[in-house]
Write an enzyme that holds these catalytic residues in place. Structure first.
Site, PDB file in Angstrom:
ATOM      1  CE  LYS A  51      -3.809  -2.529   1.926  1.00  0.00           C
ATOM      2  NZ  LYS A  51      -4.446  -3.137   3.089  1.00  0.00           N
ATOM      3  CD  GLN A  95      -3.621  -4.771   6.200  1.00  0.00           C
ATOM      4  OE1 GLN A  95      -3.461  -3.789   5.486  1.00  0.00           O
ATOM      5  NE2 GLN A  95      -4.195  -5.881   5.766  1.00  0.00           N
ATOM      6  CG  ASP A 118     -10.218  -1.287   3.893  1.00  0.00           C
ATOM      7  OD1 ASP A 118      -9.807  -1.538   2.740  1.00  0.00           O
ATOM      8  OD2 ASP A 118      -9.643  -1.688   4.921  1.00  0.00           O
TER       9      ASP A 118
END
Ligand code: NAP
Length: 281
Positions: A51, A95, A118
């Site tokens: 990322k 995460q 997300d």
């Protein structure tokens, strides 16, 4: 024929890079993604590094907050609340998985929905269900881009999604429904799965079982999107679909690696830019 997710994701990232360059040329603030990583899960470390690399590629700022495995829920909550208030942060990504002493749902609910790149916040999930404009989970969003790239019109098509997770199965089903497909969601309790899958013009395999779907599950000429990331008997990366067995009877298929996977990160970059543009008005 293969759908080349690697190539398509690079194309999308190059387009993003041009948009970010434009912002820079205009002297505007640069979009920033902040990733929070709790603990030292190896796979998570790799995902987070990827990322960061993608942010660098497209010219966006990235910040990784690395926390000890033993970090308390309270400390994590404080950090998220500060990031929610920080005007230089456009995207916040926690995460997953989190250590077991931290309640994942509670943490995801705290992220400002406008920064939830997300797309896992209940508010964004509800928007997706209602067909409203919100941040859409990256992997399902990437799959829609892959279908666009082959000019595939889902209208009236039979889509079978196998897997009903909140991050893949459910959201991709909603996206297909929005595009006027007839959608079936199958799962571990589905009876006669091969027959159900054989109905599919588009089969979306998202169960996490190496090479599970062979030609007994596939209609001739179908399009297959293989979300699975697994290791085969030789420890090689493979999807949920037995690629070698089905490749000659399908019209399109995403390989693993190099199919759906690379799209996820490209869509994360797109979501971060979208969040930035909406916040900047
Ligand atoms: P998950 O949360 O474990 O969900 C798996 C789903 O598959 C569940 O709904 C389960 O049914 C269903 N299932 C399991 N075994 C089955 C079987 N034998 N027959 C029919 N259905 C079955 O998985 P996930 O997070 O959605 O991930 C799925 C796969 O995609 C994994 O390999 C993951 O690594 C991969 N993935 C890839 C990306 C990417 O960027 N390419 C992103 C996310 C995930 P029940 O609900 O009945 O238990």
């Amino acid at each position: 024929m293969n759908i080349d997710g690697k190539l398509i994701s690079t194309k999308r990232k190059d387009e993003l890079k041009m948009k970010v360059d434009q912002l820079k040329n205009e002297g505007k603030r640069i979009p920033q993604l902040t990733v929070i990583l709790v603990g030292d899960n190896q796979a998570s470390q790799t995902y987070v590094r990827n990322k960061e690399r993608a942010c660098t590629y497209v010219g966006m700022l990235s910040q990784v907050i690395r926390l000890e495995e033993s970090t308390s829920e309270g400390v994590l909550i404080d950090i998220i609340e500060k990031l929610n208030q920080d005007d230089t942060v456009d995207g916040i990504l926690v995460q997953l998985p989190l250590p077991s002493h931290i309640h994942e749902d509670k943490i995801l609910d705290l992220i400002d929905p406008a920064k939830d790149v997300d797309g896992f916040h209940p508010s964004n999930v509800a928007k997706l269900l209602l067909g409203q404009d919100g941040l859409v989970p990256c992997t399902p969003k990437g799959m829609m881009v892959l279908l666009d790239e082959i000019n595939y019109d889902l209208t009236g098509k039979e889509v079978v999604v196998v897997g009903r997770s909140n991050i893949v199965g459910k959201p991709v089903s909603l996206l297909c429904l929005q595009r006027n497909a007839t959608v079936t969601i199958a799962h571990s309790r589905t009876q006669d799965l091969p027959q159900v899958c054989k109905r599919a013009d588009v089969l979306i395999a998202a169960i996490g079982k190496a090479k599970f779907f062979n030609r007994d599950y596939v209609k001739e000429g179908a399009v297959i999107l293989d979300v699975g990331i697994n290791r085969d008997e030789n420890n090689k990366l493979c999807g949920d679909v037995d690629y070698e067995d089905v490749k000659d009877i399908v019209s399109y298929i995403t390989p693993v690696p190099g199919g759906v996977g690379p799209m996820t990160i490209a869509m994360l970059m797109e979501n971060t830019l979208d969040a930035y543009l909406k916040r900047e008005g």
